[in-house]
Design a protein around this motif. Sequence first.
Motif, short mmCIF file in Angstrom:
data_model
loop_
_atom_site.label_atom_id
_atom_site.label_comp_id
_atom_site.label_asym_id
_atom_site.label_seq_id
_atom_site.Cartn_x
_atom_site.Cartn_y
_atom_site.Cartn_z
N VAL A 249 0.87 -1.17 0.00
CA VAL A 249 0.00 0.00 0.00
C VAL A 249 0.91 1.22 0.00
CG1 VAL A 249 -1.79 1.30 1.19
CG2 VAL A 249 -1.84 -1.21 1.23
N ASN A 250 0.79 2.02 -1.06
CA ASN A 250 1.68 3.17 -1.24
C ASN A 250 0.92 4.44 -0.91
OD1 ASN A 250 3.55 5.05 -1.94
ND2 ASN A 250 3.83 4.37 -4.05
N CYS A 251 1.34 5.11 0.15
CA CYS A 251 0.71 6.37 0.57
C CYS A 251 1.64 7.53 0.19
CB CYS A 251 0.46 6.35 2.08
SG CYS A 251 -0.58 4.99 2.63
N GLY A 252 1.70 7.81 -1.10
CA GLY A 252 2.48 8.94 -1.59
C GLY A 252 3.97 8.77 -1.50
N HIS A 253 4.46 7.53 -1.37
CA HIS A 253 5.89 7.30 -1.18
C HIS A 253 6.54 6.85 -2.49
CE1 HIS A 253 9.07 6.96 1.83
NE2 HIS A 253 9.52 5.90 1.16
N ILE A 254 7.86 6.70 -2.46
CA ILE A 254 8.61 6.20 -3.61
C ILE A 254 8.35 4.70 -3.73
CG2 ILE A 254 10.91 5.91 -4.59
CD1 ILE A 254 11.72 8.31 -2.77
N ALA A 255 7.98 4.24 -4.92
CA ALA A 255 7.73 2.82 -5.14
C ALA A 255 9.02 2.03 -4.99
CB ALA A 255 7.13 2.60 -6.52
N PRO A 256 8.94 0.76 -4.60
CA PRO A 256 10.15 -0.05 -4.42
C PRO A 256 10.82 -0.39 -5.74
CG PRO A 256 8.20 -1.40 -4.11
CD PRO A 256 7.72 0.01 -4.26
N TYR A 257 12.10 -0.75 -5.65
CA TYR A 257 12.87 -1.22 -6.79
C TYR A 257 13.13 -2.72 -6.61
CZ TYR A 257 13.80 3.65 -8.04
OH TYR A 257 13.66 4.97 -8.40
N LEU A 258 12.96 -3.48 -7.67
CA LEU A 258 13.21 -4.92 -7.65
C LEU A 258 14.46 -5.22 -8.47
CD1 LEU A 258 12.23 -7.76 -6.82
CD2 LEU A 258 10.97 -7.83 -9.00
#
Length: 363
Positions: A249-258
């Motif tokens: 759940v992303n609350c305005g944050h930087i998405a993860p990198y895989l």
Amino acid sequence: MWSDGQQRRRQSFLSTGTFVAGLGGVTVAVVGLGALTGTAVRLVPLLIFLPSIVSGLGTVRQTVIASVWVVLVVAVSVSYLGGDLGANLVAAGFTAVFGVLSVIGCMYRVQRNQEINRLRSAAAALQRQILRPLPLRTGEVVVDGLYQPVEEDTMVGGDMYEVIASRRGTRVLIADVQGKGLSAIGTAFAVLGAFREAAYRETTLIEVVNALESAVVRHNVFAVHTGEPERFVTALVLDIGPEGKVEAVNCGHIAPYLIHDGRVGQVHLGEPAVPLGLAGLTAEPRCGAWFAFPPESTVLLCTDGVTEARDPGGSFYPLEERLRAWARVPSVRLAETLSTDLHDFTGAAPPDDIAVLTLRRSR
């Protein structure tokens, strides 16, 4: 806490050998030069400054020894050289007074250092309670990384992270409070406390995020009453199960990198929801997204202290480009490599808090 011996070593930059060698060497140099040049009457009194130098570097005991030694050397030297008795007594007396002042100054410095050491010990213990030191391990993942608050003396900043092994899997939080200062740290405390409780209690990840939203709203109400500004919090919350899937759940944050099999890409989680504390401004509910977390892969999470860092020319830090170059770097070294490169890129201390987490599956 430090032992008495460790405390004494921390209070002094002078070892016993260095102290004795320096004291004897300076004395021999000054007295010998004065004897050779016939200016001993003018040079020997310069030893009066020796105790003050020791008081800034050594212990109280070393300063006392230096003061007594200099008084004896000056008294013997001026007596041997002869001259007016009154002037000799004034020189010896002034040397003794200056030595006493040096001892008092050293005692004050040591007391201040002890107080600072106690405060730092308390701050370090508090930091361990607030942000647990990395790496962290659960049944599903091993979490490593780095944490660098922009204000090093506070040891804790507005960025935060937490890893909780719940009954339903591992739940991970990385978040960034708007702004800086003590009030931002207070908001971070509220979010961390809410996450630690909700991650164990709530069944779904959305319920965990709702608990974090309520904590930020309550804290903002309290902040208004105390004259502090209201703040929002960007956050990314993950739920990692044993089957190789991750809910986010992303609350305005930087998405993860895989990072997997030499390839790097930012995980697509859809349009991010509003940050924590701002849910009342939109009718859109928060929702989760799923992505694969294969074995032998690494998930990297970070705050905007990394992505918004700039070089002297004003260019942003190219995180994804750097990660592609480090795709084969072991995950245990990835955060350290990033930290070193980020410092070289900016050429100075970072202007914002930095938090980086690297997640790899437990074997």
